[in-house]
Design an enzyme around this catalytic site. Structure first.
Site, short mmCIF file in Angstrom:
data_model
loop_
_atom_site.label_atom_id
_atom_site.label_comp_id
_atom_site.label_asym_id
_atom_site.label_seq_id
_atom_site.Cartn_x
_atom_site.Cartn_y
_atom_site.Cartn_z
N TYR A 50 2.45 0.88 40.01
CA TYR A 50 1.27 1.28 39.23
C TYR A 50 1.69 1.48 37.77
CZ TYR A 50 -1.93 1.61 43.22
OH TYR A 50 -2.75 1.31 44.27
N ARG A 61 6.26 11.28 41.09
CA ARG A 61 6.63 10.35 42.17
C ARG A 61 7.10 9.05 41.54
NH1 ARG A 61 3.74 7.94 47.71
NH2 ARG A 61 5.45 8.81 48.87
N ARG A 113 2.31 8.48 57.36
CA ARG A 113 1.62 7.98 58.55
C ARG A 113 1.69 8.91 59.76
NH1 ARG A 113 4.82 2.61 58.35
NH2 ARG A 113 6.26 4.16 57.53
N CYS A 154 3.31 8.00 65.70
CA CYS A 154 2.93 6.88 64.81
C CYS A 154 3.76 5.66 65.19
CB CYS A 154 3.21 7.28 63.36
SG CYS A 154 3.22 5.87 62.23
N CYS A 165 3.04 0.69 62.66
CA CYS A 165 2.48 -0.66 62.80
C CYS A 165 1.76 -1.12 61.53
CB CYS A 165 1.52 -0.71 63.98
SG CYS A 165 0.04 0.31 63.75
N CYS A 181 -6.60 4.11 62.35
CA CYS A 181 -5.25 4.27 62.89
C CYS A 181 -5.23 3.78 64.32
CB CYS A 181 -4.87 5.75 62.83
SG CYS A 181 -3.36 6.14 63.73
N ALA A 205 -6.52 1.86 77.35
CA ALA A 205 -7.96 2.15 77.35
C ALA A 205 -8.28 3.15 78.46
CB ALA A 205 -8.75 0.86 77.56
N LYS A 255 10.52 -2.19 68.59
CA LYS A 255 9.21 -1.62 68.90
C LYS A 255 9.31 -0.34 69.73
CE LYS A 255 5.49 -4.14 69.06
NZ LYS A 255 4.54 -5.03 69.74
#
Ligand SMILES: Cc1cc2nc3c(=O)[nH]c(=O)nc-3n(C[C@H](O)[C@H](O)[C@H](O)COP(=O)(O)OP(=O)(O)OC[C@H]3O[C@@H](n4cnc5c(N)ncnc54)[C@H](O)[C@@H]3O)c2cc1C
Ligand SMILES: Cc1cc2nc3c(=O)[nH]c(=O)nc-3n(C[C@H](O)[C@H](O)[C@H](O)COP(=O)(O)O)c2cc1C
Ligand code: SF4
Length: 641
Positions: free
Chosen positions: A173, A221, A319, A342, A345, A359, A390, A427
């Site tokens: 930035y 930062r 995250r 988390c 990903c 998320c 699910a 993973k």
């Protein structure tokens, strides 16, 4: 007594007293409105994270100048009109005993002109590595005006009741653009050697200092390493940190990267945990003010070690606090297995390019008040078919609301396709998340039956008030000449029968699953060829992991063929067809893996509708997608019944 004494020891930055060493990283949410005002959703998102026990919250990057807004999801503080709503946010955090700091920002050449309508600005006329947009070089009067905008932004934050400000001098930035030899080729007082390039940042700190009390926290930062060939490196950043300290900065927050190295900035699961700790450690050696460390410090044991070894004073979490707002309290109480892990990903960062934050593991983001489950007034007998993400998410939510829940799984263990998702190299977070789901399923009073395949008959006998069909997609092999019959290997079978796979493997289909299987097999020393009919590999993966998995395959020398359709498969060969080229036979394979289509699985639904009062189909059974939709739909149905 906590197992993490350093992590839970108090600290102070100027007037800001902090109950522990955990800081919430600034993260854009797009929960503000299109004009950049605070909304109710935004307040409840931050309130939830503050109640979760974090030491202080850094609110996402907030524009000090309308031309510095990166898009219409960026909050604003460039006008006094924003103060009342910002005050509501600060008051809400203070009411719960929390602390809050505002990140002040100007995106410079990374702002989107089609949105700001004003064109971009930068230290020099060098285009953005991402948008390729050519910025206008700021005159020195314009530079001074932006310095003043930062000071006014800080004054407004103070008026709104914020406990401090953080200046965004990182990630490519505007302030970072001035610091960096890569983006700043000016020949006036704001360009040249390190001290001249640091001048803009220095003047921002000095001008803020004139407007706020001496002990008001002004945290800087920086990207201590831009991870590009010609950008900032740690040694030069140490000099910049010393200049900022002298100008009146209260702390240095050591982050990394710019837009050219964006695939490393928010480290996905392919990058090492704690990959930027050495940057904080380096800065800490040259300044006396506190130093904050960030970047995949997701394991509390690692955070504790960083503090114990004095590599940083504060640990910044991004995250992990999106995924589980209550992480700090859980760590303090030693409830590590209850942390909603988390996955690294990066679905979250991808989502905010044009919509609100989402998320994969936490569907409550942006609807945070729903997380505190309302008990049902009418408990029902609910049967869930399928123990994938699910089914488990639905079961946990329904049971949490007081329903009488039974879960049937036809295999000998829960997890569904998430078990395969956890297998490729790097993973591990998926495996950790799966263990979290299993633990929550165990803890709730859910009646789980393994090795129980649901059929029309046994469902009828069970006589449930509601049935949730979470039994996954119908896997259908892609039709290719020569693949008829049972002997054909698909991705899931390849993952679960590695011992049968030869040394030279052809993987037909280079989307997400194909690339991850290729990574898995090539990491075990096998020679791998991936053949994909579309233009890109890794479709279906988030951009960051897609970039890294392709790099990993290239580095290991995998043969990667795109724009090529496999038209025939034999025992040890495949035939590929490409536009304007003769068909080609590739031979000598020991194993050939072919892709599977994940199709909707709705047969049971139509059978059940005749005798079950309420039937719902969720997750991959509804449509083959990812764990994000599976978990979100599980929770959604859990809140609905
Ligand atoms: C190799 C691979 C890698 C992946 N990687 C990722 C990733 O990194 N990120 C991501 O978000 N997604 C990933 N996915 C996709 C993700 O795993 C799925 O989208 C998700 O698991 C779907 O969840 P589900 O619960 O709807 O179905 P499933 O996970 O398929 O679960 C369905 C369950 O129902 C059971 N079942 C089926 N029929 C019956 C019956 N009649 N009676 C009882 N039980 C039954 C099955 O045994 C299974 O356990 C990956 C998938 C694969 C295959
Ligand atoms: C969704 C999202 C939005 C982000 N927005 C910002 C931001 O507004 N300002 C900033 O300095 N960094 C931003 N970042 C970077 C984070 O502050 C942090 O540096 C990064 O996520 C690495 O930390 P973690 O591994 O703990 O997540 C963002 C990251 C994510 C995931
Ligand atoms: S989307 Fe993925 S990386 Fe982002 S917070 Fe959720 S689990 Fe973590």
């Amino acid at each position: 007594m906590t197992a993490f004494p350093n992590l839970f020891s108090p600290f102070r930055i100027g007037s800001l007293s902090i109950k522990n060493r955990i800081v919430m990283s600034p993260m854009e949410t797009h929960l503000c409105n299109a004009e950049g005002f605070v909304t109710k959703e935004l307040i409840s998102y931050y309130k939830e994270r503050s109640l979760g026990g974090v030491g202080y919250i850094t609110v996402e990057n907030t524009a000090v100048d309308p031309a510095g807004r990166v898009n219409d999801g960026m909050m604003c503080v460039h006008d006094d009109k924003y103060i009342p709503d910002l005050k509501k946010l600060a008051d809400a955090i203070h009411a719960g005993g929390g602390k809050i700091v505002l990140q002040l920002s100007h995106a410079g050449r990374e702002a989107l002109p089609y949105f700001t309508g004003t064109g971009t600005v930068a230290p020099s006329a060098i285009p953005s590595p991402l948008t390729k947009e050519m910025p206008k070089e700021l005159t020195s009067d314009e530079v001074k005006a932006i310095v003043n905008s930062f000071a006014c932004g800080a004054e407004r934050a103070l008026k709104a009741g914020f406990d401090g400000v953080e200046i965004h001098m990182a990630h490519g930035y505007l302030v970072n653009q001035f610091f960096s030899p890569e983006s700043n080729t000016r020949t006036d007082d704001y360009g040249g050697d390190t001290s001249r390039r640091a001048r803009f940042g220095k003047e921002i700190v000095e001008s803020i200092r004139k407007k706020v009390p001496d002990d008001y926290p002004v945290i800087c930062r920086i990207s201590a390493d831009e991870y590009t060939e010609t950008g900032l490196k740690l040694e030069e950043s140490k000099e910049i940190a010393k200049i900022l300290e002298k100008a009146g900065a209260s702390a240095i927050h050591a982050s990394a990267c710019n837009y050219a190295s964006a695939f490393f900035n928010i480290p996905c699961y392919y990058l090492e945990e704690g990959c930027f700790v050495h940057l904080a450690e380096g800065i800490k050696k040259v300044v006396k003010i506190p130093v904050l460390s960030v970047g995949r410090i997701h394991d509390p044991a690692m955070a504790e070690k960083v503090l114990r070894e004095n590599k940083a004073d504060l640990i910044v979490l991004g995250r992990p606090l999106i995924a589980d707002p209550y992480l700090p309290n859980k760590v303090k109480e030693g409830k590590l297995a209850d942390i909603q892990v988390c996955l690294s990903c990066n679905r979250c960062i991808e989502s905010i390019s044009d919509k609100k934050l989402i998320c994969t593991v936490n569907p409550y983001v942006g609807k945070d008040e729903l997380f505190h489950l309302q008990k049902t007034v009418k408990p029902k007998k609910v049967l869930i078919i399928g123990g994938g993400p699910a089914g488990m998410s639905a079961a946990i939510t329904l049971s949490g609301r007081g329903h009488n829940v039974s879960l049937w799984e036809k295999k000998g263990e829960l997890g569904g396709n998430l078990r395969y998702a956890a297998m490729p190299p790097k993973k591990e977070p998926v495996g950790k998340f799966l263990r979290y789901l299993l633990k929550q399923t165990e803890k709730k009073s859910i009646s789980v039956s393994l090795n129980k395949e649901a059929t029309e008959n046994n469902i009828k006998q069970f006589a449930a008030d509601a049935v949730v069909l979470a039994h996954g997609a119908k896997d259908v092999p892609v039709e290719i000449k020569g693949t008829e019959g049972d002997g054909v290997l698909n991705v899931k079978r390849a993952f679960s029968s590695i011992e049968t796979i030869g040394n030279n493997v052809a993987i037909v289909g280079g989307a997400a699953e194909g690339c991850e299987l290729a990574d898995y097999l090539s990491s075990q020393g096998k020679k791998v060829s991936v053949i994909e009919m579309r233009r890109v590999l890794g479709l279906g993966l988030v951009a960051h992991p897609r970039f890294h998995v392709c790099e990993r395959l290239r580095k290991r020398g995998a043969t990667l063929i795109i724009n090529a359709k496999v038209t025939e498969v034999g025992r040890d060969y495949i035939i590929i067809s490409r536009r304007k080229m003769p068909d080609e036979k590739l031979e000598g394979f020991d194993t050939i893996v072919i892709p599977t289509l994940h199709q909707p699985n709705t047969e049971l639904e139509s059978q059940l509708k005749t005798f079950v009062p309420e039937v719902y189909t969720i997750g991959d059974a509804k449509e083959g997608r990812t764990a994000l939709e599976a978990i979100a739909e599980g929770v959604e149905i859990g809140l609905k019944i």
